[in-house]
Design an enzyme around this catalytic site. Structure first.
Site, PDB file in Angstrom:
ATOM      1  N   ASN A  17       0.831  -1.198   0.000  1.00  0.00           N
ATOM      2  CA  ASN A  17       0.000   0.000   0.000  1.00  0.00           C
ATOM      3  C   ASN A  17       0.871   1.256   0.000  1.00  0.00           C
ATOM      4  O   ASN A  17       0.379   2.361   0.226  1.00  0.00           O
ATOM      5  CB  ASN A  17      -0.938   0.004   1.216  1.00  0.00           C
ATOM      6  CG  ASN A  17      -2.051  -1.028   1.089  1.00  0.00           C
ATOM      7  OD1 ASN A  17      -2.637  -1.178   0.020  1.00  0.00           O
ATOM      8  ND2 ASN A  17      -2.333  -1.757   2.161  1.00  0.00           N
ATOM      9  N   ASP A  79       9.924  -6.608   0.075  1.00  0.00           N
ATOM     10  CA  ASP A  79      10.364  -6.098   1.372  1.00  0.00           C
ATOM     11  C   ASP A  79      11.734  -5.501   1.138  1.00  0.00           C
ATOM     12  O   ASP A  79      12.629  -6.164   0.585  1.00  0.00           O
ATOM     13  CB  ASP A  79      10.418  -7.181   2.450  1.00  0.00           C
ATOM     14  CG  ASP A  79      10.387  -6.547   3.846  1.00  0.00           C
ATOM     15  OD1 ASP A  79       9.442  -5.786   4.123  1.00  0.00           O
ATOM     16  OD2 ASP A  79      11.311  -6.788   4.636  1.00  0.00           O
ATOM     17  N   PHE A 166      11.666   8.431  -2.953  1.00  0.00           N
ATOM     18  CA  PHE A 166      10.974   8.416  -1.662  1.00  0.00           C
ATOM     19  C   PHE A 166      11.880   7.729  -0.652  1.00  0.00           C
ATOM     20  O   PHE A 166      12.982   7.281  -0.973  1.00  0.00           O
ATOM     21  CB  PHE A 166       9.626   7.692  -1.775  1.00  0.00           C
ATOM     22  CG  PHE A 166       9.739   6.226  -2.119  1.00  0.00           C
ATOM     23  CD1 PHE A 166       9.652   5.255  -1.136  1.00  0.00           C
ATOM     24  CD2 PHE A 166       9.945   5.819  -3.432  1.00  0.00           C
ATOM     25  CE1 PHE A 166       9.764   3.903  -1.445  1.00  0.00           C
ATOM     26  CE2 PHE A 166      10.051   4.468  -3.764  1.00  0.00           C
ATOM     27  CZ  PHE A 166       9.967   3.514  -2.764  1.00  0.00           C
TER      28      PHE A 166
END
Length: 208
Positions: A17, A79, A166
């Protein structure tokens, strides 16, 4: 080209998400020209899994199984994080919540810079690496998840640079290019990043 049976379904749930990750994955799939529709789990109202593993691999598998179980579709999970050897590998699997609150990039970057202050000596570079592990499951109880791993080596800056990307991108320095990860375009980053490396291995697996 022999492909796994799930590939013929034409869609894959992306167990994330994180808007930044989702955007990168969509761009990567576009660049790799893979005829697979990527469905972010949020579009299926799938909540985040509880990541209680002790490694990137464990958490990637946990997230992929979670998304596959709820959706009934094949799922891929990422991950990833940044590891700094002088900090014993931290932030590591806790990268997204290093400062406490999940996904607070500014706070996470500030904590990393502060934690590295005792190790700053005479301008010496501090090594860091971005790690990405992709886990692909064909169904929730898949006994043989496919794992693809990418590692991107660089250095940790003393202050943020760049406006793109980011997470820890503004602190990740690439000495061979003399830019930070946040100064690369999405296309440039995806060619060399940890996530780009892992995705390339995924693509190669489809051609075997």
């Amino acid at each position: 080209m022999s492909t796994p049976h799930w590939f013929d379904q034409g869609s894959l749930v992306l167990a994330s998400n994180n808007k930044g990750k989702v955007a990168e994955f969509e761009k990567l799939f576009e660049q790799l020209k893979l005829p697979v529709e990527i469905i972010p789990q949020g579009h299926l109202n799938i909540p985040d899994a509880i990541e209680d593993g002790l490694s990137f691999i464990e958490n990637a598998i946990i997230k992929a199984r979670h998304a596959s179980k709820i959706s009934g579709k094949p799922a891929m999970a990422d991950d990833s994080g940044i590891c700094v050897p002088v900090l014993g590998g931290a932030p590591g699997i806790y990268s997204a919540r290093y400062a406490g609150e999940h996904g607070d990039d500014a706070a996470n970057n500030a904590k990393l810079l502060n934690d590295l202050l005792p190790f700053r000596k005479n301008g010496e570079a501090i090594e860091g690496m971005f790690v990405c592990v992709l886990a692909l499951v064909t169904h929730a109880e898949d006994p043989l998840p496919q794992i693809f791993q990418g590692i991107w080596h660089g250095e940790i800056l003393e202050a943020p640079r760049g406006e793109n990307g980011f997470g820890y991108d503004p602190l990740f320095w690439l000495p061979e290019l003399q830019v930070s990860s946040a100064e690369l375009s999405k296309e440039e980053k995806n060619k060399i990043s940890h996530r780009g490396q892992a995705m390339q291995l995924f693509r190669e697996s489809l051609q075997k």
